[in-house]
Motif scaffolding. Sequence first.
Motif, short mmCIF file in Angstrom:
data_model
loop_
_atom_site.label_atom_id
_atom_site.label_comp_id
_atom_site.label_asym_id
_atom_site.label_seq_id
_atom_site.Cartn_x
_atom_site.Cartn_y
_atom_site.Cartn_z
N GLN A 198 99.80 83.66 38.92
CA GLN A 198 100.99 82.83 39.01
C GLN A 198 102.21 83.57 38.44
N GLY A 199 102.03 84.19 37.28
CA GLY A 199 103.12 84.96 36.70
C GLY A 199 103.52 86.14 37.56
N ALA A 200 102.51 86.82 38.15
CA ALA A 200 102.80 87.97 39.01
C ALA A 200 103.61 87.53 40.23
N HIS A 201 103.23 86.40 40.84
CA HIS A 201 103.97 85.90 42.00
C HIS A 201 105.41 85.56 41.61
N ALA A 202 105.58 84.93 40.46
CA ALA A 202 106.93 84.58 40.01
C ALA A 202 107.77 85.83 39.79
N LEU A 203 107.15 86.86 39.24
CA LEU A 203 107.85 88.12 38.99
C LEU A 203 108.28 88.78 40.30
N PHE A 204 107.36 88.86 41.25
CA PHE A 204 107.68 89.50 42.52
C PHE A 204 108.69 88.70 43.32
N ASP A 205 108.61 87.38 43.23
CA ASP A 205 109.62 86.55 43.91
C ASP A 205 111.00 86.83 43.34
#
Length: 568
Positions: free
Chosen positions: A462-469
């Motif tokens: 979830q954190g990785a997706h938020a970062l890449f977004d």
Amino acid sequence: MEPQAPPATHEVTNQVPPLEHYNLYESDATLTAAVEREGAAWHAQALARDGATLGAPEVIALAGAANRHEPELSTFSPRGERIDTLEFHPSWHRLLALLRQEGLHALPFDTPRTGAMAARCAGYFLHAQLESGSLCPLTMTFASIPVLQREAALFAQLADKLYAREHDPSDAPLAHKRSMMVGMGMTEKQGGSDVRTNQTRASAPGAASGRGAEYRLVGHKWFFSAPQCDAHLVLARTSADAPISCFYVPRYAPDGTRNAIRIQRLKDKLGNRSNASSEVEFVDAYGVMIGDEGRGVPTIIEMANYTRLDCVIGSAGLMRAALVQAIHHARHRVAFSRRLVDQPLMRNVLADLSLETEAATVLFMRLARAFDAHLAAARTGASESGVERAWRRIVTPAAKFWVCKRALEFTGEAMEVWGGNGYVEEGPMARFYREAPVNSIWEGSGNVMCLDVLRALERDPQGAHALFDEWRADAQDAPTLAAALDALQASLAAPAEHREAGARRLTQQLVLCAQAVLMLRSSPDAHANAFIATRLADAGAGLGGGRVYGTLPASFDQRAIIADAFRT
């Protein structure tokens, strides 16, 4: 006849004056802007004062003296008593006093406010440009505080001495000291980074056991940094097959006698020579368990997360120190009838080095914001945002891998700007070069960091997706960065075995994307565009890397990049 003076053989000309009487903070436009941006403007005046102090010739001289006069170990007194004492040159203690008086050992904890971590990281970066060895005990002391804070009874006894801004060099029981330092002891001969192979044993002499209980330790540590510290956090097992626990092991036992920690020898290291690193044995040494029994690795990893950030800053500081020395040299040295800085190829090298330090600086200052957010959440009980958590957990080990690796090549390139003068020990460049490898090795080597990045990505999707977004939003008008992000996410979608085998390339892609995003946000357009064009142009094809410094396209204003990098 009067003896005649021998004829002069030559006139000394075209030698560069020493770089001194400059302000390390005010001459760094990237750092001053980052301090403002990351919420630490309230500390800018203190940083400017410290920057001026560190540029004074008498303070600069401390670094060379501390590395020429290395610490000396005395294991026995003249009467044959076991003493295990260390003697340091006065310059070492002066360096530690300078670090301590600026609060760099505790600032975010004793002054908890917005931007406190950023303020501390900026100050640490300034001191990293002066001398590296003295940073080690200060870093470990700083990183021990959040771990010790969780042990309320113990921390109540230590807080005043941990927070004190006076360096106390005396070797005495803690009750008789004004301040203290804390080190760590994790690695053993048979395991190195694999601390789960540790054999050191801890047994409870009384009926009480577990968290907060007293233990006796028997075993060894292969690397025991700063053995003169007043206490260490040490890993040991409570039985041969028990999981590892963490222990607070003071230099002096509660009865005032020296604890049974035997220093076997000091390490003869490539660099970091002002700092004492040792091999020790515990011969029924006193200790107190901290954290839950069997949870020693997670307990001490909290400490390692902070020390890894300091490795990033320390390497960035080395790079900055080498850069300003190279630019200063090029501005004064004449070759082939022109100053070096006026020669196109040398300008290319210096501008390329300048971009590298700029990217490293904006990166560690952005990480400081993430750590600030983590500390604020811990104080208030609020939830840490996914993006900030991802910066802290995912990008920190990536930055530790990449920036520390870049320092090796960087310091060698900067030394080459000086020519033969850079290769001799009278100047600072040889010392910078010898210091460069250590941060890549300590606190987890490159492979360990890359595997940590993979684990963090897998544990916090979830954190990785938020970062890449967030990064994709920044890349909307930067097609080269967008292509690099596509390549990165394609690498992440590969089978697990392929991800592990390619973890270094994946980590490199990740940190370069992070740096590119940050430069797009905060750097002059010309700087950001040059960085992206030269660091990410091949990333979309899964390439990247494989370039030496000094390969910027001629279309970029290299003279302006150099002028922005070091303002005098």
